[in-house]
Design a protein around this motif. Sequence first.
Motif, PDB file in Angstrom:
ATOM      1  N   ASP A   1      27.879  30.898  40.208  1.00 23.72           N
ATOM      2  CA  ASP A   1      28.470  29.639  40.657  1.00 23.72           C
ATOM      3  C   ASP A   1      29.305  29.835  41.919  1.00 23.72           C
ATOM      4  O   ASP A   1      29.944  28.901  42.400  1.00 23.72           O
TER       5      ASP A   1
ATOM      6  N   ARG B   1      29.451  29.786  45.522  1.00 24.19           N
ATOM      7  CA  ARG B   1      28.630  29.199  46.581  1.00 24.19           C
ATOM      8  C   ARG B   1      29.266  29.323  47.956  1.00 24.19           C
ATOM      9  O   ARG B   1      28.556  29.360  48.965  1.00 24.19           O
ATOM     10  N   GLU B   2      30.569  29.376  48.003  1.00 27.02           N
ATOM     11  CA  GLU B   2      31.299  29.488  49.250  1.00 27.02           C
ATOM     12  C   GLU B   2      32.194  30.720  49.194  1.00 27.02           C
ATOM     13  O   GLU B   2      32.520  31.219  48.116  1.00 27.02           O
TER      14      GLU B   2
ATOM     15  N   ARG C   1      21.884  36.558  45.915  1.00 31.30           N
ATOM     16  CA  ARG C   1      22.041  35.694  47.075  1.00 31.30           C
ATOM     17  C   ARG C   1      23.015  36.350  48.052  1.00 31.30           C
ATOM     18  O   ARG C   1      23.975  36.994  47.629  1.00 31.30           O
TER      19      ARG C   1
ATOM     20  N   LEU D   1      25.961  35.927  50.324  1.00 30.52           N
ATOM     21  CA  LEU D   1      27.039  34.974  50.564  1.00 30.52           C
ATOM     22  C   LEU D   1      27.460  34.989  52.030  1.00 30.52           C
ATOM     23  O   LEU D   1      27.782  33.945  52.603  1.00 30.52           O
TER      24      LEU D   1
END
Length: 326
Positions: free
Chosen positions: A130, A132-133, A207, A209
């Motif tokens: 979770d 994402r930023e 992912r 970041l």
Amino acid sequence: MSTHSTTPSRRRTLLATLFTAASLLLGGAALADTTVRIGFQKSSTLTTLLRSQGTLEKALAEQGVTVSWHEFPSGLPLLEALNVGNVDFSADVADTVPVFAQAAGARLVYVAQEAPSPTAQAILVHGDSDIRELSDLKGKRVAVTKAAGSHYLLIQALKKAGLSFADIRPSYLTPADGRAAFENRNVDAWVVWEPFLTSAQRQLAPRVLADGSDGLADYQRYYLSSVAFAEQHPEVLNTLFEELRKGGEWLRANPREAAEILGPLWGGLEPEIVEVANRKRSYEVRLVQADGLAEQQRIADTFHAEGLLPVRVDASDVVIWSPEEQ
């Protein structure tokens, strides 16, 4: 060949005298039975290639010099070994590592650098995370190797998000341990460099970041020598520089062949993974310029501001090697 310090001092004068004397006194006979102890790490690509192909050993054998190889898990213990005289020459370490060595009082010689490779390190999170930023890293456990280039990337990324290093829970781990912690979900994020980065991307589906793009971190890698070895064996440094420079040219011209050589040496990585990883590194070996150390100073100031360096470091107060025309 010659060296220079970027700040006028009695030490600069002494070193210049010693290096000049060494250059005059050292001939082929004087180099007989000399062994150069080279420290490297898994990400020391060009050194690994030279070792596997035997090109460096062949070039140095013509001068009566042999090579012994010593592998380290990361850059900081490598430069610690260089500083205390356990190795003579350090293969490439990230730009942050010499700064930490300077803070510890090490006197090292900058021999060469690789041109910037900002995308060759990144902050990874799990594919289903979770986070994402960058601001979502607050309070999270992040695996990072102390004093590595990835350490600086993490600090800069946090700063961009309005956070400080104190806002996360760092786990100082080697790349191998960092991967294990990330894979077992014992950490929320992992900051790492090539070839570990592409290997993880292909095998763990994380992912990205952030990486070093957009001015976050240039990620230059430096080759260094002990002062004592540089004083005594300037011809060896000249050969090391030339072989590394030619090795970089060969890798860029032969990416697939290089990947097939390196894959088995990097834990059986598939050539496709190695080739992708290598495309993110410049492998452009060049001389270090005194006026090109601005990024080193930014790194030093950033770590000190975060309380991660105990003393202020003048990044220009170093010895820089350069060859002289023969």
